[in-house]
Enzyme design. Structure first.
Site, PDB file in Angstrom:
ATOM      1  N   LYS A   1      17.236  56.015  57.637  1.00  0.00           N
ATOM      2  CA  LYS A   1      16.760  55.520  56.332  1.00  0.00           C
ATOM      3  C   LYS A   1      16.606  54.003  56.416  1.00  0.00           C
ATOM      4  O   LYS A   1      17.584  53.259  56.436  1.00  0.00           O
ATOM      5  CB  LYS A   1      17.737  55.852  55.196  1.00  0.00           C
ATOM      6  CG  LYS A   1      17.070  55.595  53.845  1.00  0.00           C
ATOM      7  CD  LYS A   1      18.020  55.438  52.704  1.00  0.00           C
ATOM      8  CE  LYS A   1      18.400  54.032  52.397  1.00  0.00           C
ATOM      9  NZ  LYS A   1      17.275  53.106  52.109  1.00  0.00           N
TER      10      LYS A   1
ATOM     11  N   GLU B   1      28.687  35.090  51.221  1.00  0.00           N
ATOM     12  CA  GLU B   1      27.461  35.190  52.022  1.00  0.00           C
ATOM     13  C   GLU B   1      26.277  35.030  51.080  1.00  0.00           C
ATOM     14  O   GLU B   1      26.047  35.876  50.215  1.00  0.00           O
ATOM     15  CB  GLU B   1      27.400  36.569  52.698  1.00  0.00           C
ATOM     16  CG  GLU B   1      26.165  36.731  53.552  1.00  0.00           C
ATOM     17  CD  GLU B   1      26.051  38.116  54.178  1.00  0.00           C
ATOM     18  OE1 GLU B   1      26.188  39.121  53.448  1.00  0.00           O
ATOM     19  OE2 GLU B   1      25.819  38.189  55.395  1.00  0.00           O
TER      20      GLU B   1
ATOM     21  N   GLU C   1      28.427  47.694  60.395  1.00  0.00           N
ATOM     22  CA  GLU C   1      28.099  46.306  60.756  1.00  0.00           C
ATOM     23  C   GLU C   1      27.729  45.604  59.456  1.00  0.00           C
ATOM     24  O   GLU C   1      26.686  45.894  58.861  1.00  0.00           O
ATOM     25  CB  GLU C   1      26.956  46.286  61.771  1.00  0.00           C
ATOM     26  CG  GLU C   1      27.344  47.033  63.043  1.00  0.00           C
ATOM     27  CD  GLU C   1      26.401  46.836  64.217  1.00  0.00           C
ATOM     28  OE1 GLU C   1      25.210  46.570  63.988  1.00  0.00           O
ATOM     29  OE2 GLU C   1      26.857  46.945  65.362  1.00  0.00           O
TER      30      GLU C   1
ATOM     31  N   CYS D   1      22.786  37.975  59.289  1.00  0.00           N
ATOM     32  CA  CYS D   1      24.226  38.196  59.123  1.00  0.00           C
ATOM     33  C   CYS D   1      25.026  37.151  59.889  1.00  0.00           C
ATOM     34  O   CYS D   1      26.108  36.760  59.483  1.00  0.00           O
ATOM     35  CB  CYS D   1      24.601  39.598  59.575  1.00  0.00           C
ATOM     36  SG  CYS D   1      24.089  39.958  61.275  1.00  0.00           S
TER      37      CYS D   1
HETATM   38  P1  NAD Z   1      22.464  46.666  51.563  1.00  0.00           P
HETATM   39  O1  NAD Z   1      23.880  47.032  51.794  1.00  0.00           O
HETATM   40  O2  NAD Z   1      22.055  46.297  50.181  1.00  0.00           O
HETATM   41  O3  NAD Z   1      21.491  47.845  52.031  1.00  0.00           O
HETATM   42  C1  NAD Z   1      21.490  48.319  53.348  1.00  0.00           C
HETATM   43  C2  NAD Z   1      21.010  49.753  53.374  1.00  0.00           C
HETATM   44  O4  NAD Z   1      21.959  50.575  52.708  1.00  0.00           O
HETATM   45  C3  NAD Z   1      19.677  49.971  52.674  1.00  0.00           C
HETATM   46  O5  NAD Z   1      18.921  50.879  53.437  1.00  0.00           O
HETATM   47  C4  NAD Z   1      20.102  50.600  51.342  1.00  0.00           C
HETATM   48  O6  NAD Z   1      19.120  51.420  50.753  1.00  0.00           O
HETATM   49  C5  NAD Z   1      21.297  51.416  51.777  1.00  0.00           C
HETATM   50  N1  NAD Z   1      22.252  51.729  50.716  1.00  0.00           N
HETATM   51  C6  NAD Z   1      22.570  50.984  49.645  1.00  0.00           C
HETATM   52  N2  NAD Z   1      23.511  51.620  48.891  1.00  0.00           N
HETATM   53  C7  NAD Z   1      23.788  52.789  49.511  1.00  0.00           C
HETATM   54  C8  NAD Z   1      24.657  53.880  49.235  1.00  0.00           C
HETATM   55  N3  NAD Z   1      25.456  53.900  48.157  1.00  0.00           N
HETATM   56  N4  NAD Z   1      24.679  54.928  50.090  1.00  0.00           N
HETATM   57  C9  NAD Z   1      23.902  54.920  51.199  1.00  0.00           C
HETATM   58  N5  NAD Z   1      23.034  53.925  51.507  1.00  0.00           N
HETATM   59  C10 NAD Z   1      22.982  52.853  50.680  1.00  0.00           C
HETATM   60  O7  NAD Z   1      22.148  45.470  52.576  1.00  0.00           O
HETATM   61  P2  NAD Z   1      20.808  44.625  52.698  1.00  0.00           P
HETATM   62  O8  NAD Z   1      20.706  43.713  51.535  1.00  0.00           O
HETATM   63  O9  NAD Z   1      19.679  45.537  53.014  1.00  0.00           O
HETATM   64  O10 NAD Z   1      21.100  43.781  54.027  1.00  0.00           O
HETATM   65  C11 NAD Z   1      21.721  42.538  54.022  1.00  0.00           C
HETATM   66  C12 NAD Z   1      23.177  42.680  54.423  1.00  0.00           C
HETATM   67  O11 NAD Z   1      23.256  43.264  55.728  1.00  0.00           O
HETATM   68  C13 NAD Z   1      23.886  41.344  54.547  1.00  0.00           C
HETATM   69  O12 NAD Z   1      25.178  41.457  54.008  1.00  0.00           O
HETATM   70  C14 NAD Z   1      23.959  41.126  56.058  1.00  0.00           C
HETATM   71  O13 NAD Z   1      25.003  40.275  56.481  1.00  0.00           O
HETATM   72  C15 NAD Z   1      24.158  42.516  56.532  1.00  0.00           C
HETATM   73  N6  NAD Z   1      23.793  42.612  57.945  1.00  0.00           N
HETATM   74  C16 NAD Z   1      24.791  42.783  58.874  1.00  0.00           C
HETATM   75  C17 NAD Z   1      24.476  42.826  60.229  1.00  0.00           C
HETATM   76  C18 NAD Z   1      25.543  43.011  61.267  1.00  0.00           C
HETATM   77  O14 NAD Z   1      25.190  43.324  62.400  1.00  0.00           O
HETATM   78  N7  NAD Z   1      26.799  42.853  60.952  1.00  0.00           N
HETATM   79  C19 NAD Z   1      23.148  42.707  60.630  1.00  0.00           C
HETATM   80  C20 NAD Z   1      22.158  42.532  59.660  1.00  0.00           C
HETATM   81  C21 NAD Z   1      22.496  42.501  58.311  1.00  0.00           C
END
Ligand code: NAD
Length: 499
Positions: free
Chosen positions: A194, A398, A270, A304
Site C-alpha cells: 500500500k 520532527e 521504520e 526521516c
Molecule cells: P504516515 O504514518 O502518515 O503514513 C505512512 C503510511 O501509513 C501511508 O501509506 C498511510 O496511508 C499509512 N497509514 C496511516 N494510518 C494507518 C493505519 N491506521 N493503518 C495502516 N496504515 C496506515 O507517514 P507519512 O507522513 O507518509 O511519512 C512521513 C513519516 O515517515 C515521517 O515521520 C518520517 O520520518 C517517516 N519515515 C521514516 C523512515 C525510516 O526509515 N525510519 C523513512 C522515511 C520516512
C-alpha cells in the site's frame, strides 16, 4: 500527520476525468479499478491541481489482494523456485525500472514535489539497486552450518515467511517501497504493497513492470487507499498476513504494532527521526557545511534522517552560521520539474498546514527566513533557527520541512547528552578530524546509524533502523533475511551412534 483521520477520509468520486491518467490497483496480475468505482485525485504540489486519478480502494480490494497473495504463496511457483531463478527475474525487473526511469521519476516528482534531479538521479537508481542487491543477497549469502561434537551438524534454512504487507510513506515513494518489496520478493514471499495516498502512481508503474519482467500474477500486488478505516487498516488486521513492514510516522507505527500484535504477526517499524548533526571545532568546515546543507534541505527537509538539529562547538559557531546561511541562500527554490531546482514545494496541502504551524511560531529573535522566489505551490521558505529554546517544538519534534536549528555546545559530554535527550533515535552525524573522539562519541549515541564526516552513504548489508520512537527492528542484508524468512534449524545425524 499527513494521513487523514477516520473522520475526514475523502470519499472519492465515481466520475473520472478523461484528461488525467487513471491509475488502478494491481491484484492477481491485473490492473483493476475499485469495486465501488471510486477514484481520488493525486494533486501536484507545485500546481495544486490534480494530475492523475487513482482507484480508491477499500477493505474489498485489500481482501482481494491478500487472497491473491495467499494463493500465489500457497500454490504458485514463486516460493518454490530457487533463489537463483528468482534472482534472474528480479534483475530483469531492475533493468525495466532503469529503462522506465524517466516515467517513474516524473511520477514521484508530480505526486509529491521532489526535485526531478533527486527522483531521477537518486531514487530511480537506488530503487533498481535495491532489487539487484536483495536478489543477489538471497541467492549468494551463505547460511551457517554448525558441526557438533555429538556427530551431528545443524544448519539453518531461510524459508519464505508467506504473505508480506508493506505500507509505505510518501517522501521517497518508489525507493522506500523497493526497500521492502525487494527483500520480500527475493526471499520467496508474496507481497501486498500500500503506497501512501499522496504518492501512489510509481507503485502501480513498478507492479506493471514486475509483471512484464515475469514475476508471476499474485506475487506483487498494489492496493491504493488511505490508512485508518481504509486499505491500511484492512491490510494490517487481516489474519492471512505473515509479516508487516511499515515506514511512516511514529504515531502510525504504534497503531500498526497494535494491529500486528493481535494477530501475532512480526512487524518491522521504520519511523520518524530528529537527526542530530554534531560539528566539532576541528572539523573540515567545507565538508561539514556541504553535508549539513544536503542533510537538511534534500527533498525539502522531508527526510526521516534529515539533519534538523545541528550542534556546533562554540568557537566555530559564528563562522559556521555565516557560511551555512550563505550556502542555503544560494539554493534554487522552484518548479520540481526544472533540473535547476534544489528545493521544491512540500508534498501536500495537509503537510503544508502542519509545517506552517511550526513556522508561524518561530520567535523573530531566533529565526532567519531565507529569501527565495516562491511560486504557486505549497512552499515554505527555508529557515535557520540559531540558539533555539531547548524545549521548543522546533528542537524536539520532527517537522519534516526545510527548518533547521543550530545550537552551540561547549564539551563532548554536553553534546552527547543533548543528542540523546530526544524521543527519537534514528541517526546522527559527526564532523571531526579526531578519529578517537569519533569512535567514542559514535559508541555513546543511542541511534541506529552514525555517519562520520559524511551523510546518506549506505551499504545495503548494514542494519538500518532506529532506536526509541524511531523504530522497532532493523532491515538491510541479513537483518532483512531474518525478518522476511522463517529461519529453521535442521539437525542432521552424521555418524550413527554406536549400539
Ligand atoms: P504516515 O504514518 O502518515 O503514513 C505512512 C503510511 O501509513 C501511508 O501509506 C498511510 O496511508 C499509512 N497509514 C496511516 N494510518 C494507518 C493505519 N491506521 N493503518 C495502516 N496504515 C496506515 O507517514 P507519512 O507522513 O507518509 O511519512 C512521513 C513519516 O515517515 C515521517 O515521520 C518520517 O520520518 C517517516 N519515515 C521514516 C523512515 C525510516 O526509515 N525510519 C523513512 C522515511 C520516512
Amino acid at each position: 500527520m499527513t494521513t487523514p483521520t477516520t473522520a475526514n477520509i475523502p470519499a472519492g468520486t465515481t466520475s473520472t476525468d478523461d484528461s488525467l491518467p487513471l491509475i488502478g490497483h494491481i491484484i492477481d496480475g491485473e490492473e483493476v479499478q475499485s469495486e465501488s468505482g471510486r477514484v481520488f485525485p493525486s494533486i501536484d504540489p507545485y500546481t495544486r491541481q490534480p494530475w492523475a486519478q487513482i482507484a480508491l480502494g477499500t477493505s474489498v480490494e485489500a481482501g482481494l489482494a491478500v487472497a491473491a497473495a495467499r494463493r500465489a504463496f500457497d500454490e504458485g511457483p514463486w516460493p518454490r523456485m530457487s533463489a537463483g531463478a528468482r534472482r534472474k527475474i528480479i534483475h530483469r525487473f531492475a533493468d525495466l525500472i532503469e529503462e522506465h526511469g524517466d516515467e517513474l521519476a516524473m511520477a514521484d516528482t508530480r505526486d509529491m514535489g521532489k526535485p526531478i534531479t533527486q527522483s531521477r538521479g537518486n531514487d530511480v537508481p537506488r530503487t533498481a539497486l535495491n532489487f539487484r542487491f536483495f536478489a543477489d543477497h538471497a541467492a549468494l549469502t551463505p547460511a551457517e552450518v554448525l558441526p557438533m561434537d555429538s556427530g551431528h551438524h545443524t544448519y539453518t534454512r531461510f524459508d519464505p515467511a508467506g504473505v508480506v504487507v508493506a505500507i509505505a510513506p510518501w517522501n521517497f515513494p518508489m525507493m522506500l517501497e523497493s526497500w521492502k518489496v525487494a527483500p520480500a520478493l527475493a526471499w520467496g514471499n508474496t507481497v501486498v504493497l500500500k503506497p501512501a495516498e499522496d504518492s501512489p502512481v510509481s507503485a502501480t508503474i513498478m507492479a506493471r513492470l514486475a509483471l512484464e519482467a515475469g514475476i508471476p500474477p499474485g506475487v506483487f500486488n498494489v492496493v491504493h487507499g488511505y490508512g485508518p478505516d481504509s486499505v491500511g487498516e484492512a491490510l494490517t488486521s487481516n489474519p492471512d498476513v505473515d509479516r508487516i513492514t511499515f515506514t511512516g510516522e511514529s504515531g502510525t507505527g504504534r497503531i500498526i504494532a497494535r494491529a500486528a500484535s493481535y494477530n501475532l504477526v512480526p512487524v518491522s517499524l521504520e519511523l520518524g527521526g530528529k537527526g542530530a548533526n554534531v560539528v566539532f571545532a576541528d572539523a573540515d568546515l567545507d565538508n561539514a557545511i556541504d553535508w549539513s546543507i544536503r542533510a537538511i534541505f534534500t527533498n525539502t527537509g522531508q527526510v526521516c534522517l534529515a539533519g534538523s538539529r545541528i550542534y556546533v562547538e562554540r568557537p566555530l559557531v559564528e563562522e559556521f552560521v555565516a557560511r551555512f546561511t550563505a550556502a542555503a541562500e544560494a539554493m534554487v527554490v522552484g518548479d520540481p520539474k526544472d533540473p535547476a531546482t534544489q528545493i521544491g514545494p512540500l508534498s501536500s496541502g495537509v503537510h503544508y498546514t502542519k509545517v506552517r504551524g511550526y513556522f508561524d511560531t518561530i520567535a523573530d529573535s531566533h529565526g532567519t527566513r531565507l529569501s527565495g522566489e516562491l511560486r504557486d505551490g505549497w512552499f515554505v521558505t527555508p529557515t535557520i533557527i540559531v540558539e533555539p529554546d531547548r524545549d521548543s517544538a522546533h528542537q524536539r519534534e520532527e517537522i519534516f520541512g526545510p527548518i533547521v536549528t543550530i545550537t552551540p555546545f561547549d564539551s563532548e559530554d554536553d553534546v552527547i547528552g543533548e543528542v540523546n535527550d530526544s524521543p527519537y533515535g534514528l541517526n546522527a552525524m559527526l564532523f571531526t578530524e579526531n578519529l578517537t573522539r569519533a569512535h567514542r562519541v559514535a559508541g555513546a549515541l543511542v541511534v541506529g546509524t552514525v555517519w562520520v564526516n559524511c551523510f546518506f552513504i549506505r551499504d545495503l548489508r548494514a542494519p538500518f533502523g532506529g532506536a526509541k520512537a524511531s523504530g522497532v527492528g532493523r532491515e538491510g542484508g541479513n537483518f532483512s533475511r531474518e525478518f522476511f524468512t522463517e529461519p529453521k534449524a535442521v539437525v542432521m545425524q552424521m555418524v550413527p551412534p554406536a549400539h
